[in-house]
Motif scaffolding. Sequence first.
Motif, PDB file in Angstrom:
ATOM      1  N   ALA A  71       0.814  -1.220   0.000  1.00 30.49           N
ATOM      2  CA  ALA A  71       0.000   0.000   0.000  1.00 30.49           C
ATOM      3  C   ALA A  71       0.845   1.266   0.000  1.00 30.49           C
ATOM      4  CB  ALA A  71      -0.958  -0.009   1.198  1.00 30.49           C
ATOM      5  N   GLY A  72       1.971   1.217  -0.694  1.00 31.12           N
ATOM      6  CA  GLY A  72       2.800   2.407  -0.813  1.00 31.12           C
ATOM      7  C   GLY A  72       3.534   2.805   0.450  1.00 31.12           C
ATOM      8  N   LYS A  80      -0.046   9.082 -10.615  1.00 33.37           N
ATOM      9  CA  LYS A  80      -1.477   8.790 -10.766  1.00 33.37           C
ATOM     10  C   LYS A  80      -1.881   7.452 -10.140  1.00 33.37           C
ATOM     11  CE  LYS A  80      -3.695  10.190 -14.476  1.00 33.37           C
ATOM     12  NZ  LYS A  80      -4.102  10.456 -15.868  1.00 33.37           N
ATOM     13  N   THR A  81      -1.322   7.150  -8.953  1.00 32.80           N
ATOM     14  CA  THR A  81      -1.748   5.965  -8.188  1.00 32.80           C
ATOM     15  C   THR A  81      -2.764   6.348  -7.131  1.00 32.80           C
ATOM     16  OG1 THR A  81       0.357   4.805  -8.526  1.00 32.80           O
ATOM     17  CG2 THR A  81      -0.981   4.117  -6.645  1.00 32.80           C
ATOM     18  N   GLU A  82      -2.477   7.422  -6.378  1.00 33.59           N
ATOM     19  CA  GLU A  82      -3.345   7.805  -5.259  1.00 33.59           C
ATOM     20  C   GLU A  82      -4.541   8.620  -5.754  1.00 33.59           C
ATOM     21  OE1 GLU A  82      -1.875   8.599  -1.060  1.00 33.59           O
ATOM     22  OE2 GLU A  82      -2.233  10.643  -1.770  1.00 33.59           O
ATOM     23  N   LYS A  88     -13.024  11.214  -8.533  1.00 28.28           N
ATOM     24  CA  LYS A  88     -13.129  10.387  -9.747  1.00 28.28           C
ATOM     25  C   LYS A  88     -11.805  10.302 -10.501  1.00 28.28           C
ATOM     26  CE  LYS A  88     -18.076  11.141 -10.618  1.00 28.28           C
ATOM     27  NZ  LYS A  88     -18.354  11.771  -9.314  1.00 28.28           N
ATOM     28  N   MET A  89     -10.925  11.276 -10.295  1.00 25.39           N
ATOM     29  CA  MET A  89      -9.655  11.334 -11.017  1.00 25.39           C
ATOM     30  C   MET A  89      -8.492  11.142 -10.050  1.00 25.39           C
ATOM     31  SD  MET A  89     -10.766  11.993 -14.092  1.00 25.39           S
ATOM     32  CE  MET A  89      -9.247  12.405 -14.930  1.00 25.39           C
ATOM     33  N   HIS A  90      -7.472  10.400 -10.486  1.00 21.85           N
ATOM     34  CA  HIS A  90      -6.284  10.196  -9.664  1.00 21.85           C
ATOM     35  C   HIS A  90      -5.444  11.474  -9.607  1.00 21.85           C
ATOM     36  CE1 HIS A  90      -7.418   5.984 -10.186  1.00 21.85           C
ATOM     37  NE2 HIS A  90      -6.594   5.709  -9.184  1.00 21.85           N
TER      38      HIS A  90
END
Length: 311
Positions: A71-72, A80-82, A88-90
């Motif tokens: 989990a990082g 653009k993972t979190e 709606k957008m990373h």
Amino acid sequence: MDLAKLPVLSLSDAPQDFARAIGASFREYGFALVKDHGIDSALIDQAWALTAQFFALPEEEKRKYFIPGIAGARGYTPFKTEIAKGAKMHDLKEFWHVGRDLPEGSPLAASMAPNVWPDSPEGFQDVFSRLYAEFDKAGATILSRIALHLGLDENWFDPAIEDGNSVMRLLHYPPVADAEGGAIRAGAHEDINLITLLLGAQEAGLELLTKDGRWVGVAPPEGAIVINIGDMLQRLTNHVLPSTTHRVRNPDAERAAHSRYSMPYFLHLRSDFPFKTLEQCITPENPDRYPVSITADDYLQERLREIGLKK
């Protein structure tokens, strides 16, 4: 964009004076600005340089330090993972996590992965190990003042954060070519932890949401750090100290080609700390919102799933 009218507090002030001042700033904004925090400025300069050098490495080199399944919690997390809870957008960011090195045989090892370190840039492990320790010390001092504000013994938090699952995040927001379908550098969110200590970025963008629903900028003066309340402290204090929504907006057109770097230290409780609402924060007008106790790690894992770092 208006700037938040946050006072700049000095950690060198008398403990009770600082406690009153940070309490007032927290109750109004959920944020405070603090100077004279004791974190070595030369070490901070080294850390900024190494952060930029690391994120300039080729993507395939950075991804060698991405560890699936944790989990990082340590090492590299790709762009653009979190995603902010409910978004709606990373987020348009990539980051690196440094955590605590536990003593041999620690019972907390199951909830705290060992650190990983990159082969380059040179000096990375040494600089960030030392900076982590300085953040840890400053954070504990600030928590002792918060304890005084709450009417607790100034050492109340010491056992609660001993070997705590605190994480230092090195953040890179790459240049923004376009709005990418409405994505922003960091969507509106609240932090998970007790308090966050944030080394300011050269590039603007950090904003907090005021009580009356306005977004205002946060711009610490040279040498000061931003402190904000996380959801764990909000929970512990039954929302007497509020965890404030904040975001990092996209840059104006003239700065869109520039990267933004920042360095938050998320100060966490011990993984096995049991949440029990502070008695002095429970009143007839503010009854206990959290009568069921869970551990700090239970709470963390639930939140990591909500922000996309854990499946």
